[in-house]
Design a protein around this motif. Structure first.
Motif, PDB file in Angstrom:
ATOM      1  N   ALA A  44       0.841  -1.192   0.000  1.00  0.00           N
ATOM      2  CA  ALA A  44       0.000   0.000   0.000  1.00  0.00           C
ATOM      3  C   ALA A  44       0.873   1.237   0.000  1.00  0.00           C
ATOM      4  N   SER A  45       0.565   2.195  -0.870  1.00  0.00           N
ATOM      5  CA  SER A  45       1.391   3.392  -0.988  1.00  0.00           C
ATOM      6  C   SER A  45       0.500   4.614  -1.114  1.00  0.00           C
ATOM      7  N   ARG A  46       1.126   5.772  -1.026  1.00  0.00           N
ATOM      8  CA  ARG A  46       0.470   7.045  -1.289  1.00  0.00           C
ATOM      9  C   ARG A  46       1.362   7.815  -2.250  1.00  0.00           C
ATOM     10  N   SER A  47       0.757   8.655  -3.069  1.00  0.00           N
ATOM     11  CA  SER A  47       1.519   9.398  -4.061  1.00  0.00           C
ATOM     12  C   SER A  47       1.269  10.887  -3.952  1.00  0.00           C
ATOM     13  N   ALA A  48       2.279  11.664  -4.341  1.00  0.00           N
ATOM     14  CA  ALA A  48       2.154  13.107  -4.536  1.00  0.00           C
ATOM     15  C   ALA A  48       2.897  13.413  -5.825  1.00  0.00           C
ATOM     16  N   GLY A  49       2.149  13.734  -6.866  1.00  0.00           N
ATOM     17  CA  GLY A  49       2.764  13.933  -8.163  1.00  0.00           C
ATOM     18  C   GLY A  49       3.431  12.657  -8.635  1.00  0.00           C
ATOM     19  N   ALA A  50       4.677  12.784  -9.084  1.00  0.00           N
ATOM     20  CA  ALA A  50       5.407  11.642  -9.630  1.00  0.00           C
ATOM     21  C   ALA A  50       6.084  10.799  -8.563  1.00  0.00           C
ATOM     22  N   PHE A  51       5.919  11.148  -7.289  1.00  0.00           N
ATOM     23  CA  PHE A  51       6.600  10.444  -6.205  1.00  0.00           C
ATOM     24  C   PHE A  51       5.635   9.521  -5.473  1.00  0.00           C
ATOM     25  N   CYS A 102       9.741   2.374   8.438  1.00  0.00           N
ATOM     26  CA  CYS A 102      10.533   3.211   7.535  1.00  0.00           C
ATOM     27  C   CYS A 102       9.684   3.472   6.294  1.00  0.00           C
ATOM     28  N   TYR A 103      10.162   4.352   5.424  1.00  0.00           N
ATOM     29  CA  TYR A 103       9.443   4.650   4.186  1.00  0.00           C
ATOM     30  C   TYR A 103      10.431   4.756   3.033  1.00  0.00           C
ATOM     31  N   ALA A 104      10.043   4.181   1.908  1.00  0.00           N
ATOM     32  CA  ALA A 104      10.778   4.381   0.665  1.00  0.00           C
ATOM     33  C   ALA A 104       9.984   5.340  -0.208  1.00  0.00           C
ATOM     34  N   ILE A 105      10.690   6.206  -0.910  1.00  0.00           N
ATOM     35  CA  ILE A 105      10.051   7.148  -1.835  1.00  0.00           C
ATOM     36  C   ILE A 105      10.626   6.877  -3.216  1.00  0.00           C
ATOM     37  N   ARG A 106       9.764   6.426  -4.114  1.00  0.00           N
ATOM     38  CA  ARG A 106      10.185   6.103  -5.474  1.00  0.00           C
ATOM     39  C   ARG A 106       9.834   7.283  -6.380  1.00  0.00           C
ATOM     40  N   GLY A 107      10.830   7.811  -7.063  1.00  0.00           N
ATOM     41  CA  GLY A 107      10.630   8.950  -7.936  1.00  0.00           C
ATOM     42  C   GLY A 107      10.841   8.598  -9.391  1.00  0.00           C
ATOM     43  N   PRO A 108      10.778   9.594 -10.267  1.00  0.00           N
ATOM     44  CA  PRO A 108      10.985   9.346 -11.694  1.00  0.00           C
ATOM     45  C   PRO A 108      12.386   8.801 -11.969  1.00  0.00           C
ATOM     46  N   ARG A 109      12.488   8.082 -13.078  1.00  0.00           N
ATOM     47  CA  ARG A 109      13.765   7.535 -13.538  1.00  0.00           C
ATOM     48  C   ARG A 109      14.403   6.609 -12.497  1.00  0.00           C
ATOM     49  N   GLY A 110      13.546   5.974 -11.698  1.00  0.00           N
ATOM     50  CA  GLY A 110      14.035   4.987 -10.751  1.00  0.00           C
ATOM     51  C   GLY A 110      14.732   5.537  -9.533  1.00  0.00           C
TER      52      GLY A 110
END
Length: 318
Positions: A44-51, A102-110
Motif C-alpha cells: 500500500a502506498s500514497r503518491s504526490a505527483g510523480a513520487f 521506515c518509508y521508501a520514496i520512489r521517484g521518476p527515472r528509478g
C-alpha cells in the motif's frame, strides 16, 4: 512552514484506512514490484505527483513503558479519543503497542529515497529495548528495492530505532551508493559515548557518505505537470536536529513525520509531551505548527510508530 504556532484544538484528525480516499493518491495503490522479473509484492502506498511513498515495517511490539508513564500529561479523555484513532496501539492493561516503520520514496527515472532504517539486526544499539532483529532488508526485497539502487537515506534523527539498518554490525554501509542525509545540528548535539557516533556517524564519515545539512533542503524535483518534489524540513524538539520529509505536488503532500508524534494521543492533543523528548516545549511547538499547517493542505501523515502508516488530516467543520 511559518514560525507562528496557533493553538490546535482536539479531535481535528482522523485515521485514514488503507482503502480510503486520501490526498495525492485517490486510493491506496500497489507499489511497483520493481524491475521486470523482480519478485516484489503489492505494498500500500500514497503518491504526490510523480513520487510514490511506500511504508516498510521493520518491527512491531510493546514499548518498555506503559503508555501513561510515556505520556504522563495525557488525560483519560485523551486516551479515549486516541483509542478511536489507533486502536491497535492499546494492548492489555496500560501497555503501548507500536510499529517501527521506515518509508521508501520512489521517484521518476528509478530514483529512490529511504527515510529511516529501523531497529536493525540483533546486536544493533536498539537491541537492548526494541524488538530486534528487524526485517527491513526483506521488506525492501518484497517492494522490489535493491539497496544498491537507493540514492539517498534520510535519517530523521539519531535514535537507535531509526538508524539500525544504516550499516552492518561491521560498519559497512547497507546502502553503498546512497548519501545519508542528517541535520548537522543533530550530529553536533550527540554527547560523547552516544551509540550513534560509533555505530553510524563515524562509519559513514569514513566512507564519505554522511551528508550533514543545515535546515530545509530540497532533495529531488520531478519535471512536468505530474512532477512534485521531496524536501527535508527541520522539526526540532524530539531531538535537537530532528527533521521530517515532505513529498508534495501542488496542494497535495505526504509528510514523513519521524518522531514529531509517536502516539495517536499526540494527534488528539498535540500539547501532550512524550517522556523522551529532548526539549518538550520545542517538540510541542513543532507538533502544533506541523499539524496546524497540515490542515490547510490536503495532507497525509506517514508516521513511524502508529499501528497504521497513514493518517489523513482533515479540517474541522466550520
Amino acid at each position: 512552514m511559518n514560525e507562528s504556532f496557533p493553538a490546535v484544538r482536539r479531535r481535528t484528525f482522523l485515521l485514514a484506512g488503507a482503502a480510503l480516499t486520501v490526498a495525492g493518491s485517490g486510493v491506496a495503490e500497489p507499489a511497483s514490484a520493481g524491475p521486470a522479473g523482480g519478485k516484489g509484492r503489492p505494498v500500500a502506498s500514497r503518491s504526490a505527483g510523480a513520487f510514490k511513498v511506500i511504508p516498510l515495517l521493520d518491527a512491531a511490539g510493546p514499548f518498555f513503558l506503559d503508555r501513561q508513564a510515556a505520556f504522563p500529561e495525557a488525560t483519560p479523555h485523551d486516551w479515549d479519543l486516541a483509542r478511536g484513532i489507533d486502536p491497535g496501539a492499546f494492548g492489555p492493561g496500560e501497555t503501548w503497542q507500536l510499529d517501527f516503520r521506515c518509508y521508501a520514496i520512489r521517484g521518476p527515472r528509478g530514483r529512490l529515497t529511504l527515510v529511516d532504517t529501523g531497529v536493525g539486526p540483533d546486536g544493533s544499539p536498539a537491541g537492548g529495548w526494541a524488538p530486534t532483529p528487524g526485517r527491513l532488508p526483506s521488506e525492501l526485497g518484497h517492494a522490489g528495492i535493491d539497496p544498491a539502487d537507493v540514492d539517498a537515506v534520510v535519517l530523521t534523527h539519531l535514535h537507535e530505532d531509526h538508524f539500525g539498518w544504516s550499516v552492518g554490525l561491521d560498519g559497512t554501509p547497507m546502502f553503498p551508493n546512497a548519501r545519508y542525509v542528517v541535520q548537522r545540528s543533530e550530529v553536533a548535539a550527540l554527547p560523547d559515548g552516544d551509540a550513534a557516533l560509533a555505530y553510524v556517524v563515524e562509519p559513514l564519515r569514513a566512507t564519505g557518505q554522511l551528508d550533514e545539512v543545515d535546515g530545509g533542503v530540497r532533495l529531488a524535483t520531478a519535471p512536468g505537470r505530474s512532477g512534485g518534489s521531496i524536501r527535508v524540513i527541520p522539526t526540532p524538539g524530539h531531538t535537537p536536529g530532528h527533521q521530517s520529509v515532505v513529498v508534495e505536488h501542488g496542494r497535495e503532500q505526504v509528510i514523513v513525520t519521524g518522531d514529531v508524534l509517536v502516539h495517536a494521543v499526540q494527534l488528539v492533543d498535540p500539547g501532550v509531551a512524550y517522556r523522551y523528548e529532548a526539549d518538550p516545549d520545542a517538540a510541542r511547538r513543532t507538533r502544533q505548527r506541523l499539524l496546524t499547517e497540515a490542515r490547510v493542505r490536503r495532507t497525509v501523515l506517514a508516521t513511524a510508530h502508529l499501528r497504521q502508516p497513514w493518517t489523513e488530516v482533515v479540517p474541522e467543520p466550520r
